[in-house]
Design a protein around this motif. Structure first.
Motif, short mmCIF file in Angstrom:
data_model
loop_
_atom_site.label_atom_id
_atom_site.label_comp_id
_atom_site.label_asym_id
_atom_site.label_seq_id
_atom_site.Cartn_x
_atom_site.Cartn_y
_atom_site.Cartn_z
N ASP A 150 21.49 66.61 -29.11
CA ASP A 150 21.01 65.30 -29.22
C ASP A 150 21.32 65.05 -30.61
O ASP A 150 21.61 63.85 -31.14
CB ASP A 150 19.37 65.49 -28.99
CG ASP A 150 18.99 65.53 -27.73
OD1 ASP A 150 19.80 64.89 -26.97
OD2 ASP A 150 17.76 65.36 -27.43
N GLU A 151 21.27 66.08 -31.45
CA GLU A 151 21.75 65.82 -32.97
C GLU A 151 23.01 65.52 -33.09
O GLU A 151 23.69 64.56 -33.67
CB GLU A 151 21.40 67.01 -33.96
CG GLU A 151 21.87 66.72 -35.35
CD GLU A 151 21.24 67.71 -36.24
OE1 GLU A 151 21.90 67.97 -37.40
OE2 GLU A 151 20.26 68.58 -36.04
N TRP A 180 25.41 61.44 -34.39
CA TRP A 180 26.42 61.35 -35.47
C TRP A 180 27.74 60.24 -35.15
O TRP A 180 28.29 59.80 -35.75
CB TRP A 180 27.13 62.69 -35.64
CG TRP A 180 26.40 63.80 -36.09
CD1 TRP A 180 25.14 63.62 -36.57
CD2 TRP A 180 26.66 65.16 -35.74
NE1 TRP A 180 24.56 65.15 -36.78
CE2 TRP A 180 25.47 65.91 -36.32
CE3 TRP A 180 27.72 65.78 -35.18
CZ2 TRP A 180 25.49 67.40 -36.36
CZ3 TRP A 180 27.70 67.25 -35.25
CH2 TRP A 180 26.66 67.87 -35.91
N ILE A 181 27.75 59.86 -33.64
CA ILE A 181 28.53 59.14 -33.49
C ILE A 181 28.57 57.66 -33.81
O ILE A 181 29.26 57.05 -34.25
CB ILE A 181 28.75 59.00 -31.75
CG1 ILE A 181 28.80 60.19 -31.07
CG2 ILE A 181 29.28 57.83 -31.28
CD1 ILE A 181 29.04 60.28 -29.58
N ALA A 182 27.18 57.34 -34.03
CA ALA A 182 26.88 55.86 -34.74
C ALA A 182 27.40 55.98 -36.10
O ALA A 182 27.71 54.93 -36.67
CB ALA A 182 25.38 55.74 -34.47
N PHE A 205 37.30 60.47 -34.40
CA PHE A 205 36.84 61.52 -33.86
C PHE A 205 36.95 62.66 -34.67
O PHE A 205 35.93 63.56 -34.94
CB PHE A 205 37.51 61.95 -32.55
CG PHE A 205 37.09 63.42 -32.04
CD1 PHE A 205 36.06 63.72 -31.20
CD2 PHE A 205 38.10 64.48 -31.88
CE1 PHE A 205 35.65 64.69 -30.73
CE2 PHE A 205 37.80 65.62 -31.17
CZ PHE A 205 36.50 65.67 -30.86
N ARG A 206 37.75 62.66 -35.94
CA ARG A 206 37.89 63.78 -36.75
C ARG A 206 36.82 64.10 -37.56
O ARG A 206 36.58 64.99 -38.10
CB ARG A 206 39.52 63.65 -37.58
CG ARG A 206 40.49 63.98 -36.43
CD ARG A 206 41.89 63.66 -37.25
NE ARG A 206 43.02 63.92 -36.33
CZ ARG A 206 44.16 63.44 -36.51
NH1 ARG A 206 44.56 62.44 -37.51
NH2 ARG A 206 45.32 63.74 -35.60
N ALA A 215 34.50 67.00 -37.97
CA ALA A 215 34.20 67.69 -39.40
C ALA A 215 32.92 67.84 -39.46
O ALA A 215 32.37 68.90 -40.12
CB ALA A 215 34.97 66.92 -40.34
N GLU A 216 31.98 66.76 -39.23
CA GLU A 216 30.64 66.99 -39.11
C GLU A 216 29.92 68.04 -38.45
O GLU A 216 29.22 68.96 -38.69
CB GLU A 216 29.90 65.64 -38.79
CG GLU A 216 28.35 65.63 -39.16
CD GLU A 216 28.11 65.39 -40.68
OE1 GLU A 216 27.05 65.34 -41.10
OE2 GLU A 216 29.15 65.49 -41.52
N LEU A 217 30.57 68.23 -37.11
CA LEU A 217 30.09 69.57 -36.38
C LEU A 217 30.52 70.89 -37.13
O LEU A 217 29.72 71.93 -37.42
CB LEU A 217 30.74 69.42 -34.98
CG LEU A 217 30.64 70.69 -34.20
CD1 LEU A 217 29.06 70.68 -33.82
CD2 LEU A 217 31.46 70.41 -33.02
N GLU A 218 31.68 70.86 -37.76
CA GLU A 218 32.12 72.16 -38.39
C GLU A 218 31.25 72.35 -39.48
O GLU A 218 30.91 73.57 -39.71
CB GLU A 218 33.54 71.85 -39.02
CG GLU A 218 34.38 73.08 -39.27
CD GLU A 218 34.98 73.67 -38.23
OE1 GLU A 218 35.08 75.02 -38.26
OE2 GLU A 218 35.55 72.92 -37.31
#
Length: 310
Positions: free
Chosen positions: A71-72, A76-78, A95-96, A100-103
């Motif tokens: 869910d978190e 971040w897509i928004a 998407f990059r 990068a936020e996931l990383e």
């Protein structure tokens, strides 16, 4: 499901690639990781026979924490909307930024899922999680990324975060939520299908929703032929992973279904879901686990080892 470890009972090492050339496929197919993954996927499929997503009425704390992570990540897509100036069919560069936020957040997210007692385990888990949603360089997604998510879940099982009693929820709650997020990413950022076989492939992006979803229909009155019926999809699409997969294809592609999704169209002609499920299980081993272009980017460490199975 694999035997779980006790907190503090293991040491962890950063996984690395081991399938570097086609000649390494034999080593991979004899490995402990290969055996554990195939058994894990088959066991998950068996666990959801004759059940719907709505049948899962309560979930464990481990499942809840994983869903919180997903869910978190979806939120971040928004924060990283697609670049509107891009006119390309595939590959929106925003998407990059999401990747990068996931990383950046992955170590903390994994620690939150693990809870106490697994200091250092994130070094093994992080590569599987960060590879599970697509490749940021190529801006694509395929069954190899889906496989990375399965390997991440298997690691969590081996660490005891998920237990055998969670099997149904792993598929019908966690994997269903993962599928929703992947479809949102694919739709928002127009991810390119990775290694798609086009009209002759099962699906441009996913495989397991159809394998697990076919198991859900075993023992029901619904026939494979009905899986392409738009009324059934509208009425029961939220309850079955197979129908969720078909619904997404119908929303994303134009033209007659038999023209753009020949394999799934042919499957609708199989008389029984048991035969569909068996066939998809064999196909997964051959077309996903057995294909060098799919598995060449997998990494192996202490939890999932390339060493020969004992």
């Amino acid at each position: 499901m694999s035997d779980s470890m006790r907190p503090g009972s293991g040491s962890f090492t950063a996984p690395r690639r081991e399938i570097l050339e086609p000649g390494d496929m034999a080593k991979w197919q004899r490995s402990g990781a290969f055996l554990e993954i195939t058994s894990f996927v088959e066991q998950l499929s068996k666990s959801v026979e004759g059940t719907t997503i709505a049948d899962v009425d309560s979930v464990s704390p481990g499942v809840q924490r994983i869903c919180g992570l997903l869910d978190e990540a979806a939120s971040w897509i928004a924060a990283f909307p697609p670049e509107k100036s891009e006119a390309t069919r595939f590959g929106n560069k925003s998407f990059r930024r999401w990747a990068a936020e996931l990383e950046r957040r992955a170590p903390r997210l994994i620690r939150d899922v693990l809870g106490d007692g697994w200091a250092g385990a994130e070094v093994e888990l992080e590569p599987y999680l960060t590879a599970a949603f697509g490749n940021a360089t190529r801006i694509d997604y395929g069954s190899g990324h889906e496989l990375s998510f399965v390997m991440w879940l298997l690691c969590l099982c081996k660490l005891g975060v998920l237990e055998p009693a969670d099997s149904q929820a792993i598929v019908l709650t966690v994997f269903a939520r993962y599928l929703e997020l992947c479809q949102q990413l694919q739709r928002t950022y127009r991810l390119e299908p990775a290694g798609s076989h086009g009209v002759w492939g099962l699906d441009d992006y996913q495989f397991l929703p159809f394998y697990f979803g076919s198991a859900q229909f075993i023992g029901t009155q619904t026939t494979p032929a009905a899986s392409l019926d738009s009324r059934l999809i509208a009425e029961q699409g939220d309850d079955y992973l197979y129908l969720r997969g078909i619904r997404f294809i119908m929303a994303m592609k134009r033209g007659p279904f038999f023209e753009h999704s020949r394999q799934l169209y042919d499957i609708s002609g199989v008389p029984r879901w048991e035969k569909v499920n068996q066939g998809l299980g064999k196909m997964y081993k051959a077309e996903v686990l057995g294909r060098f272009p799919v598995v060449q980017h997998l990494v192996f460490g202490g939890l999932l080892s390339i060493a020969q199975a004992k």
